[in-house]
Write a protein that holds these residues in place. Structure first.
Motif, PDB file in Angstrom:
ATOM      1  N   GLY A   1       8.167   5.949  -8.576  1.00 30.06           N
ATOM      2  CA  GLY A   1       8.404   7.252  -7.984  1.00 30.06           C
ATOM      3  C   GLY A   1       7.767   7.499  -6.632  1.00 30.06           C
ATOM      4  O   GLY A   1       7.874   8.606  -6.098  1.00 30.06           O
ATOM      5  N   GLN A   2       7.113   6.504  -6.051  1.00 28.58           N
ATOM      6  CA  GLN A   2       6.537   6.698  -4.721  1.00 28.58           C
ATOM      7  C   GLN A   2       6.838   5.495  -3.835  1.00 28.58           C
ATOM      8  O   GLN A   2       7.091   4.396  -4.329  1.00 28.58           O
ATOM      9  CB  GLN A   2       5.018   6.915  -4.787  1.00 28.58           C
ATOM     10  CG  GLN A   2       4.222   5.701  -5.207  1.00 28.58           C
ATOM     11  CD  GLN A   2       2.725   5.910  -5.064  1.00 28.58           C
ATOM     12  OE1 GLN A   2       2.265   6.602  -4.159  1.00 28.58           O
ATOM     13  NE2 GLN A   2       1.952   5.316  -5.969  1.00 28.58           N
ATOM     14  N   ALA A   3       6.826   5.734  -2.538  1.00 29.75           N
ATOM     15  CA  ALA A   3       7.119   4.656  -1.593  1.00 29.75           C
ATOM     16  C   ALA A   3       5.933   3.708  -1.495  1.00 29.75           C
ATOM     17  O   ALA A   3       4.803   4.134  -1.278  1.00 29.75           O
ATOM     18  CB  ALA A   3       7.432   5.231  -0.223  1.00 29.75           C
ATOM     19  N   ILE A   4       6.206   2.423  -1.672  1.00 27.47           N
ATOM     20  CA  ILE A   4       5.199   1.379  -1.500  1.00 27.47           C
ATOM     21  C   ILE A   4       5.612   0.526  -0.317  1.00 27.47           C
ATOM     22  O   ILE A   4       6.756   0.057  -0.240  1.00 27.47           O
ATOM     23  CB  ILE A   4       5.059   0.507  -2.761  1.00 27.47           C
ATOM     24  CG1 ILE A   4       4.570   1.356  -3.941  1.00 27.47           C
ATOM     25  CG2 ILE A   4       4.102  -0.654  -2.509  1.00 27.47           C
ATOM     26  CD1 ILE A   4       3.191   1.960  -3.749  1.00 27.47           C
ATOM     27  N   TYR A   5       4.705   0.346   0.614  1.00 22.94           N
ATOM     28  CA  TYR A   5       4.989  -0.368   1.853  1.00 22.94           C
ATOM     29  C   TYR A   5       4.412  -1.778   1.824  1.00 22.94           C
ATOM     30  O   TYR A   5       3.408  -2.044   1.155  1.00 22.94           O
ATOM     31  CB  TYR A   5       4.390   0.393   3.036  1.00 22.94           C
ATOM     32  CG  TYR A   5       4.886   1.807   3.147  1.00 22.94           C
ATOM     33  CD1 TYR A   5       6.066   2.104   3.818  1.00 22.94           C
ATOM     34  CD2 TYR A   5       4.165   2.851   2.575  1.00 22.94           C
ATOM     35  CE1 TYR A   5       6.523   3.412   3.914  1.00 22.94           C
ATOM     36  CE2 TYR A   5       4.620   4.158   2.657  1.00 22.94           C
ATOM     37  CZ  TYR A   5       5.801   4.435   3.325  1.00 22.94           C
ATOM     38  OH  TYR A   5       6.242   5.718   3.398  1.00 22.94           O
ATOM     39  N   LEU A   6       5.061  -2.652   2.571  1.00 20.73           N
ATOM     40  CA  LEU A   6       4.513  -3.981   2.828  1.00 20.73           C
ATOM     41  C   LEU A   6       3.988  -3.986   4.246  1.00 20.73           C
ATOM     42  O   LEU A   6       4.722  -3.639   5.190  1.00 20.73           O
ATOM     43  CB  LEU A   6       5.581  -5.063   2.672  1.00 20.73           C
ATOM     44  CG  LEU A   6       5.182  -6.454   3.192  1.00 20.73           C
ATOM     45  CD1 LEU A   6       4.022  -7.022   2.382  1.00 20.73           C
ATOM     46  CD2 LEU A   6       6.372  -7.401   3.169  1.00 20.73           C
TER      47      LEU A   6
ATOM     48  N   PHE B   1       0.836  -1.193   0.000  1.00 15.88           N
ATOM     49  CA  PHE B   1       0.000   0.000   0.000  1.00 15.88           C
ATOM     50  C   PHE B   1       0.873   1.246   0.000  1.00 15.88           C
ATOM     51  O   PHE B   1       2.087   1.184   0.263  1.00 15.88           O
ATOM     52  CB  PHE B   1      -0.921   0.013   1.226  1.00 15.88           C
ATOM     53  CG  PHE B   1      -0.203  -0.165   2.534  1.00 15.88           C
ATOM     54  CD1 PHE B   1       0.313   0.923   3.221  1.00 15.88           C
ATOM     55  CD2 PHE B   1      -0.039  -1.433   3.078  1.00 15.88           C
ATOM     56  CE1 PHE B   1       0.981   0.755   4.416  1.00 15.88           C
ATOM     57  CE2 PHE B   1       0.639  -1.617   4.281  1.00 15.88           C
ATOM     58  CZ  PHE B   1       1.148  -0.518   4.958  1.00 15.88           C
ATOM     59  N   ASP B   2       0.245   2.401  -0.275  1.00 12.51           N
ATOM     60  CA  ASP B   2       0.950   3.670  -0.218  1.00 12.51           C
ATOM     61  C   ASP B   2       0.550   4.424   1.044  1.00 12.51           C
ATOM     62  O   ASP B   2      -0.224   3.927   1.872  1.00 12.51           O
ATOM     63  CB  ASP B   2       0.695   4.494  -1.486  1.00 12.51           C
ATOM     64  CG  ASP B   2      -0.761   4.894  -1.634  1.00 12.51           C
ATOM     65  OD1 ASP B   2      -1.566   4.673  -0.709  1.00 12.51           O
ATOM     66  OD2 ASP B   2      -1.114   5.442  -2.701  1.00 12.51           O
TER      67      ASP B   2
END
Length: 212
Positions: free
Chosen positions: A172-177, A147-148
């Motif tokens: 270009g954006q941080a994606i988290y687990l 998710f972002d």
């Protein structure tokens, strides 16, 4: 109404599956501009051929899809391990029959009523509650998902508990687990917030969350 679709009962819900894939196309390609494959207006990928479990929220007559998500066991092929593998701290520790992946979470914002952000939080909470019910009934103890930052804020407003395990830049954006524990307590918290819509209004300030 909550509708759970699997291989054994999919033949009973062709109209809902069609709506779900069309909703996914609209959300992930048209709104979010993700690199997904859309054919004849339907967004599908190869993980839809891995016998996933679809959790849908629909109207009371089960004729209109309001939101949906996809579940797959981590013991088989997953989007998480094969596409978002850079966010995985240690795949071996996140593979078990009781750990499942959640992807393609989306809500049809055309059907929302009332204050837009609060309505989105509420409708997403309904879908989260459906996921919790299915997970508890199926022996799922942990749900994994990417998710972002917008979705993280949505989780907090809805009462969902999540632990961030890793992250990586994607487009270009941080994606988290995230690791989402499943419990009666968390499900009760989500349902309690659904029963008090004024709380959703209070938590609705900020940027509109994205889909996951």
């Amino acid at each position: 109404m909550l509708v759970v679709i699997q291989r054994h009962n999919a033949h009973n819900y062709p109209h809902l599956l069609d709506q779900m894939f069309r909703l996914r196309a609209r959300v992930f390609q048209e709104k979010l501009n993700w690199d997904v494959v859309v054919t004849a207006g339907l967004e599908r990928d190869r993980y839809d051929d891995e016998d996933p479990v679809y959790v849908l929220i629909c109207d009371e007559e089960a004729t209109q899809v309001r939101g949906s998500l996809r579940l797959l066991p981590t013991t088989g092929p997953t989007l998480l391990s094969e596409v978002f593998g850079e966010t995985l701290p240690d795949p071996a520790l996140l593979t078990a029959p009781s750990i499942w992946e959640c992807t393609r979470f989306c809500v049809d914002d055309r059907l929302l009523k009332g204050e837009p952000r609060a309505a989105l939080v509420h409708e997403s909470g309904v879908l989260f509650a459906g996921l919790g019910e299915v997970a508890l009934a199926s022996g799922i103890r942990t749900v994994l998902g990417n998710f972002d930052a917008g979705m993280y804020r949505l989780y907090r407003r809805a009462g969902v508990e999540v632990e961030i395990l890793g992250s990586a830049p994607v487009n270009g954006q941080a994606i988290y687990l995230g690791s989402f524990p499943v419990s009666e307590e968390i499900l009760h918290r989500v349902k309690t917030r659904l029963d008090h819509p004024e709380r959703q209004l209070a938590r609705a300030a900020g940027r509109r969350p994205l889909a996951a």
